[in-house]
Scaffold this motif. Sequence first.
Motif, mmCIF file in Angstrom:
data_model
loop_
_atom_site.group_PDB
_atom_site.id
_atom_site.type_symbol
_atom_site.label_atom_id
_atom_site.label_comp_id
_atom_site.label_asym_id
_atom_site.label_seq_id
_atom_site.Cartn_x
_atom_site.Cartn_y
_atom_site.Cartn_z
ATOM 1 N N SER A 135 0.915 -1.344 0.048
ATOM 2 C CA SER A 135 0.064 0.047 0.141
ATOM 3 C C SER A 135 0.967 1.357 0.236
ATOM 4 C CB SER A 135 -0.862 -0.004 1.287
ATOM 5 O OG SER A 135 -1.519 1.350 1.279
ATOM 6 N N TYR A 142 -13.721 -13.660 -9.390
ATOM 7 C CA TYR A 142 -14.743 -12.911 -8.903
ATOM 8 C C TYR A 142 -16.032 -13.344 -9.528
ATOM 9 C CZ TYR A 142 -11.140 -10.029 -7.035
ATOM 10 O OH TYR A 142 -10.215 -9.461 -6.504
ATOM 11 N N SER A 196 -9.821 -7.613 -2.879
ATOM 12 C CA SER A 196 -10.331 -7.074 -4.625
ATOM 13 C C SER A 196 -10.158 -5.601 -4.079
ATOM 14 C CB SER A 196 -11.582 -7.553 -4.734
ATOM 15 O OG SER A 196 -12.869 -6.993 -3.855
ATOM 16 N N SER A 197 -9.378 -5.088 -2.956
ATOM 17 C CA SER A 197 -9.482 -3.727 -2.788
ATOM 18 C C SER A 197 -8.219 -3.293 -3.797
ATOM 19 C CB SER A 197 -8.727 -3.514 -1.247
ATOM 20 O OG SER A 197 -7.600 -4.134 -1.178
ATOM 21 N N VAL A 198 -8.172 -2.098 -4.032
ATOM 22 C CA VAL A 198 -6.974 -1.596 -4.710
ATOM 23 C C VAL A 198 -5.595 -2.198 -4.269
ATOM 24 C CG1 VAL A 198 -5.682 0.319 -5.589
ATOM 25 C CG2 VAL A 198 -8.018 0.290 -5.526
ATOM 26 N N GLU A 199 -5.472 -2.242 -3.313
ATOM 27 C CA GLU A 199 -4.213 -2.874 -2.412
ATOM 28 C C GLU A 199 -4.027 -4.280 -2.822
ATOM 29 O OE1 GLU A 199 -6.148 -0.685 -0.657
ATOM 30 O OE2 GLU A 199 -5.147 1.164 -0.748
ATOM 31 N N ARG A 256 -17.733 -8.125 -13.496
ATOM 32 C CA ARG A 256 -16.366 -9.339 -13.384
ATOM 33 C C ARG A 256 -17.013 -10.717 -13.651
ATOM 34 N NH1 ARG A 256 -11.665 -9.022 -11.095
ATOM 35 N NH2 ARG A 256 -10.970 -6.846 -10.508
ATOM 36 N N GLU A 305 -5.451 -5.965 -5.150
ATOM 37 C CA GLU A 305 -5.116 -6.422 -6.650
ATOM 38 C C GLU A 305 -3.794 -5.921 -6.926
ATOM 39 O OE1 GLU A 305 -6.836 -7.612 -8.776
ATOM 40 O OE2 GLU A 305 -8.881 -7.408 -7.914
ATOM 41 N N LEU A 306 -3.283 -4.811 -6.307
ATOM 42 C CA LEU A 306 -1.718 -4.380 -6.505
ATOM 43 C C LEU A 306 -0.851 -5.668 -6.060
ATOM 44 C CD1 LEU A 306 0.291 -2.099 -7.305
ATOM 45 C CD2 LEU A 306 -0.114 -1.191 -4.897
ATOM 46 N N THR A 307 -1.098 -6.096 -4.917
ATOM 47 C CA THR A 307 -0.396 -7.090 -4.468
ATOM 48 C C THR A 307 -0.277 -8.041 -5.158
ATOM 49 O OG1 THR A 307 -0.812 -5.967 -2.232
ATOM 50 C CG2 THR A 307 0.326 -8.225 -2.204
ATOM 51 N N TYR A 357 1.880 -7.485 -8.265
ATOM 52 C CA TYR A 357 3.077 -7.480 -8.271
ATOM 53 C C TYR A 357 3.837 -8.543 -7.898
ATOM 54 C CZ TYR A 357 7.602 -6.099 -5.723
ATOM 55 O OH TYR A 357 8.713 -6.133 -5.084
#
Lengths: 199, 199
Positions: free
Chosen positions: A113, A173, A146-149, A191, A151-153, A156
């Motif tokens: 985050s 989903y 499914s939060s932005v963080e 989704r 998804e980002l994780t 990555y």
Amino acid sequence: MEYSAVPLQRLIEHFRRIPGVGAKTAQRMALFVLSEPKEEAKDFADAINEAVDKIRRCRVCCNLTDSDECPICKSPQRRRETVCVVENVESLMAMEKTNEYKGTYHVLHGVISPLDEIGPDDITVKELLARISADGVSEVIMATGSSVEGELTAMYISKLLKPLGVKVTRLAYGLPVGSDLQYADSVTLTRALQGRQEL
Amino acid sequence: MEYSAVPLQRLIEHFRRIPGVGAKTAQRMALFVLSEPKEEAKDFADAINEAVDKIRRCRVCCNLTDSDECPICKSPQRRRETVCVVENVESLMAMEKTNEYKGTYHVLHGVISPLDEIGPDDITVKELLARISADGVSEVIMATGSSVEGELTAMYISKLLKPLGVKVTRLAYGLPVGSDLQYADSVTLTRALQGRQEL
């Protein structure tokens, strides 16, 4: 609050620190503990001390355990080639309750985050990478939220894993089972449409 | 639940015992305690132990305190001739927050409930009677709840006190301040009508 004793206030304050516990709930909880038989309350304190002293992260998957490896990593029935990556122990527990998953886990203890200055080094990405060749991992299931963080994780980590020849998948989903289409939010519905499967 | 360590399960079970705390909440609370710095969790355990060891009932009013008499009974600013009788410590705390009441309290630690086999001897009625002459009590305000048991307890105690020449009053029932008449239940509305006061 001069009307109540300092030790009581101190106990209320501790309950108050737990997220989601307000002033009145904390008060109710502290008074409940005091209303219990003395041995029961002492055992509660003892349980906290025991947990704090004994619980640590599993050497392999970072799940919480009281031994070197957690029961899941130790179990010969679990496939170590499949690793499900979760944000926290609660997620692991929820997954285990399905009784469906027979692989192992990897607990990140957080998500990347940037806004909160939490980078890959603050979660257990390094430990995950170390397992890939050691355990001969063939599939990693990204089960972050499914939060932005979340998804980002997932993104990555999948970018780190793919060059190692590991299959990286993501939980599906779609519509929650038992829900009505008319009440689904449009993101979930989109989704569900994207992830449609042939019958 | 083989997937989590025994000391963690033990801690979850203790949180689970608190009324209103379900399985998931207990799990979340236990994991929060473990996520805190070690000293903080140890201090929580210590707070429970300290509270259990030090907190007892005030010799006079049965409020919870860590000394012989509670701060309210000890205070020279509080009128000992007026006693507000409450079911529990939570009620006392709610009353104190008004900053309006300058008398003392008497905590019953329960209500008379024939169905649950709780009689007058199971709550602190005896202690209340002992105070009447000792403290020269002139007014007793019954502030037990409006449940059947609360009303029964108020009635029972007032019958004991009246022959002793003590004025016994009851908290007023009526519309909560800020509420709309159209949303009031009929029992509350009936009580508000019965208790109407001249302007």
